[in-house]
Design a protein around this motif. Structure first.
Motif, PDB file in Angstrom:
ATOM      1  N   MET A 105       0.865  -1.074   0.053  1.00  0.00           N
ATOM      2  CA  MET A 105      -0.088   0.138  -0.085  1.00  0.00           C
ATOM      3  C   MET A 105       0.798   1.486  -0.053  1.00  0.00           C
ATOM      4  N   ARG A 106       0.656   2.356  -0.867  1.00  0.00           N
ATOM      5  CA  ARG A 106       1.180   3.506  -0.841  1.00  0.00           C
ATOM      6  C   ARG A 106       0.315   4.476   0.006  1.00  0.00           C
ATOM      7  N   ASP A 107       1.165   5.465   0.236  1.00  0.00           N
ATOM      8  CA  ASP A 107       0.507   6.635   1.148  1.00  0.00           C
ATOM      9  C   ASP A 107       0.564   8.005   0.276  1.00  0.00           C
ATOM     10  N   ALA A 108      -0.684   8.412  -0.165  1.00  0.00           N
ATOM     11  CA  ALA A 108      -0.832   9.391  -1.289  1.00  0.00           C
ATOM     12  C   ALA A 108      -0.279  10.737  -0.714  1.00  0.00           C
ATOM     13  N   ASN A 109       0.181  10.991   0.396  1.00  0.00           N
ATOM     14  CA  ASN A 109       0.893  12.352   0.874  1.00  0.00           C
ATOM     15  C   ASN A 109       2.351  11.962   1.005  1.00  0.00           C
ATOM     16  N   CYS A 110       3.007  10.936   0.718  1.00  0.00           N
ATOM     17  CA  CYS A 110       4.294  10.565   0.943  1.00  0.00           C
ATOM     18  C   CYS A 110       5.229  10.903  -0.375  1.00  0.00           C
ATOM     19  N   ILE A 111       6.189  11.640  -0.185  1.00  0.00           N
ATOM     20  CA  ILE A 111       7.001  11.980  -1.371  1.00  0.00           C
ATOM     21  C   ILE A 111       7.754  11.076  -2.029  1.00  0.00           C
ATOM     22  N   PHE A 112       8.155   9.897  -1.328  1.00  0.00           N
ATOM     23  CA  PHE A 112       8.673   8.802  -1.620  1.00  0.00           C
ATOM     24  C   PHE A 112       7.721   7.806  -2.326  1.00  0.00           C
ATOM     25  N   CYS A 113       6.317   7.694  -2.054  1.00  0.00           N
ATOM     26  CA  CYS A 113       5.498   6.864  -2.658  1.00  0.00           C
ATOM     27  C   CYS A 113       5.238   7.809  -4.043  1.00  0.00           C
ATOM     28  N   LYS A 114       5.222   8.992  -4.004  1.00  0.00           N
ATOM     29  CA  LYS A 114       5.052   9.690  -5.198  1.00  0.00           C
ATOM     30  C   LYS A 114       6.133   9.371  -6.224  1.00  0.00           C
ATOM     31  N   ILE A 115       7.566   9.395  -5.676  1.00  0.00           N
ATOM     32  CA  ILE A 115       8.595   9.093  -6.575  1.00  0.00           C
ATOM     33  C   ILE A 115       8.380   7.779  -6.994  1.00  0.00           C
ATOM     34  N   ILE A 116       8.084   6.568  -6.202  1.00  0.00           N
ATOM     35  CA  ILE A 116       7.926   5.362  -6.562  1.00  0.00           C
ATOM     36  C   ILE A 116       6.755   5.214  -7.619  1.00  0.00           C
ATOM     37  N   GLY A 117       5.860   6.080  -7.528  1.00  0.00           N
ATOM     38  CA  GLY A 117       4.900   5.779  -8.475  1.00  0.00           C
ATOM     39  C   GLY A 117       5.038   6.599  -9.833  1.00  0.00           C
ATOM     40  N   GLY A 118       6.144   7.319  -9.759  1.00  0.00           N
ATOM     41  CA  GLY A 118       6.309   7.955 -11.009  1.00  0.00           C
ATOM     42  C   GLY A 118       5.852   9.422 -11.062  1.00  0.00           C
ATOM     43  N   GLU A 119       5.019   9.785 -10.030  1.00  0.00           N
ATOM     44  CA  GLU A 119       4.503  11.186  -9.981  1.00  0.00           C
ATOM     45  C   GLU A 119       5.534  12.230  -9.956  1.00  0.00           C
ATOM     46  N   ILE A 120       6.851  11.925  -9.351  1.00  0.00           N
ATOM     47  CA  ILE A 120       7.764  13.001  -9.169  1.00  0.00           C
ATOM     48  C   ILE A 120       8.925  12.347  -9.929  1.00  0.00           C
ATOM     49  N   PRO A 121       9.663  13.003 -10.658  1.00  0.00           N
ATOM     50  CA  PRO A 121      10.869  12.389 -11.311  1.00  0.00           C
ATOM     51  C   PRO A 121      12.060  12.051 -10.371  1.00  0.00           C
ATOM     52  N   SER A 122      13.040  11.078 -10.619  1.00  0.00           N
ATOM     53  CA  SER A 122      14.020  10.818  -9.938  1.00  0.00           C
ATOM     54  C   SER A 122      15.227  10.168 -10.736  1.00  0.00           C
ATOM     55  N   ASN A 123      16.115  10.217 -10.200  1.00  0.00           N
ATOM     56  CA  ASN A 123      17.326   9.512 -10.795  1.00  0.00           C
ATOM     57  C   ASN A 123      17.679   8.164 -10.367  1.00  0.00           C
ATOM     58  N   THR A 124      16.902   7.262 -11.072  1.00  0.00           N
ATOM     59  CA  THR A 124      16.824   5.928 -10.635  1.00  0.00           C
ATOM     60  C   THR A 124      18.151   5.374 -10.931  1.00  0.00           C
ATOM     61  N   ILE A 125      18.743   4.345 -10.132  1.00  0.00           N
ATOM     62  CA  ILE A 125      19.842   3.663 -10.413  1.00  0.00           C
ATOM     63  C   ILE A 125      19.772   2.186 -10.350  1.00  0.00           C
ATOM     64  N   TYR A 126      18.552   1.719  -9.736  1.00  0.00           N
ATOM     65  CA  TYR A 126      18.163   0.157  -9.596  1.00  0.00           C
ATOM     66  C   TYR A 126      16.461   0.088  -9.421  1.00  0.00           C
ATOM     67  N   GLU A 127      15.958  -0.764 -10.053  1.00  0.00           N
ATOM     68  CA  GLU A 127      14.603  -0.998  -9.485  1.00  0.00           C
ATOM     69  C   GLU A 127      14.367  -2.407  -9.781  1.00  0.00           C
ATOM     70  N   ASP A 128      13.341  -2.870  -8.880  1.00  0.00           N
ATOM     71  CA  ASP A 128      12.990  -4.483  -8.994  1.00  0.00           C
ATOM     72  C   ASP A 128      11.653  -4.390  -8.522  1.00  0.00           C
ATOM     73  N   ASP A 129      10.830  -5.585  -8.213  1.00  0.00           N
ATOM     74  CA  ASP A 129       9.391  -5.661  -7.928  1.00  0.00           C
ATOM     75  C   ASP A 129       9.058  -4.949  -6.575  1.00  0.00           C
ATOM     76  N   GLU A 130      10.289  -4.955  -5.923  1.00  0.00           N
ATOM     77  CA  GLU A 130      10.186  -4.721  -4.255  1.00  0.00           C
ATOM     78  C   GLU A 130      10.809  -3.391  -3.938  1.00  0.00           C
ATOM     79  N   PHE A 131      11.759  -2.737  -4.748  1.00  0.00           N
ATOM     80  CA  PHE A 131      12.496  -1.596  -4.482  1.00  0.00           C
ATOM     81  C   PHE A 131      12.910  -0.924  -5.422  1.00  0.00           C
ATOM     82  N   LYS A 132      12.894   0.353  -5.231  1.00  0.00           N
ATOM     83  CA  LYS A 132      13.534   1.467  -6.056  1.00  0.00           C
ATOM     84  C   LYS A 132      14.570   2.230  -5.563  1.00  0.00           C
TER      85      LYS A 132
END
Length: 138
Positions: free
Chosen positions: A1-28
């Motif tokens: 479950m994600r928290d709609a008010n959480c900046i990291f949840c927004k980054i994980i959901g792609g709402e906020i851009p980030s410099n991603t260096i690794y991603e799998d089903d469980e982590f970004k």
């Protein structure tokens, strides 16, 4: 479950851009937007957990396995001289975003911020140490 008010949840959901260096089903894993050093990254579980007290043991274990894997890779690529893996809980401990995350901080000789994570040592009497030890035994 994600928290709609959480900046990291927004980054994980792609709402906020980030410099991603690794991603799998469980982590970004992203580069920290306010880094302490070159390559400073954050391991973010894709599920929302406020802190170490909320995260399940399996996910916490996977986070540490990923931290080890990334520390080795980052050390090889960045040629850093050392490495910190930091995980803060609650404001008093330095947590500013209340979504469990681990900091991967490459360290370099003669670099700025080499004094981070240094503290003055406290002193306790042998009796106080025994009392602390006994209170913490499981």
């Amino acid at each position: 479950m994600r928290d709609a008010n959480c900046i990291f949840c927004k980054i994980i959901g792609g709402e906020i851009p980030s410099n991603t260096i690794y991603e799998d089903d469980e982590f970004k894993v992203i580069l920290d937007a306010s880094p302490a050093s070159k390559g400073h990254a954050l391991i973010l579980p894709k599920e929302h957990y406020a802190d170490i007290y909320e995260i399940d043991e399996k996910t916490a274990g996977h986070a540490m396995q990923l931290a080890k894997k990334l520390a080795k890779h980052m050390t090889d690529v960045l040629k850093c001289d050392g490495f910190n893996i930091v995980q803060n809980n609650h404001e008093i401990a330095g947590q500013t975003v209340f979504h469990f995350h681990m900091h991967l901080i490459p360290r370099y000789k003669n670099a700025k911020n080499n004094d981070i994570l240094i503290w003055d040592h406290e002193e306790f009497t042998p009796e106080e140490m025994a009392e602390i030890r006994d209170s913490l035994k499981m």
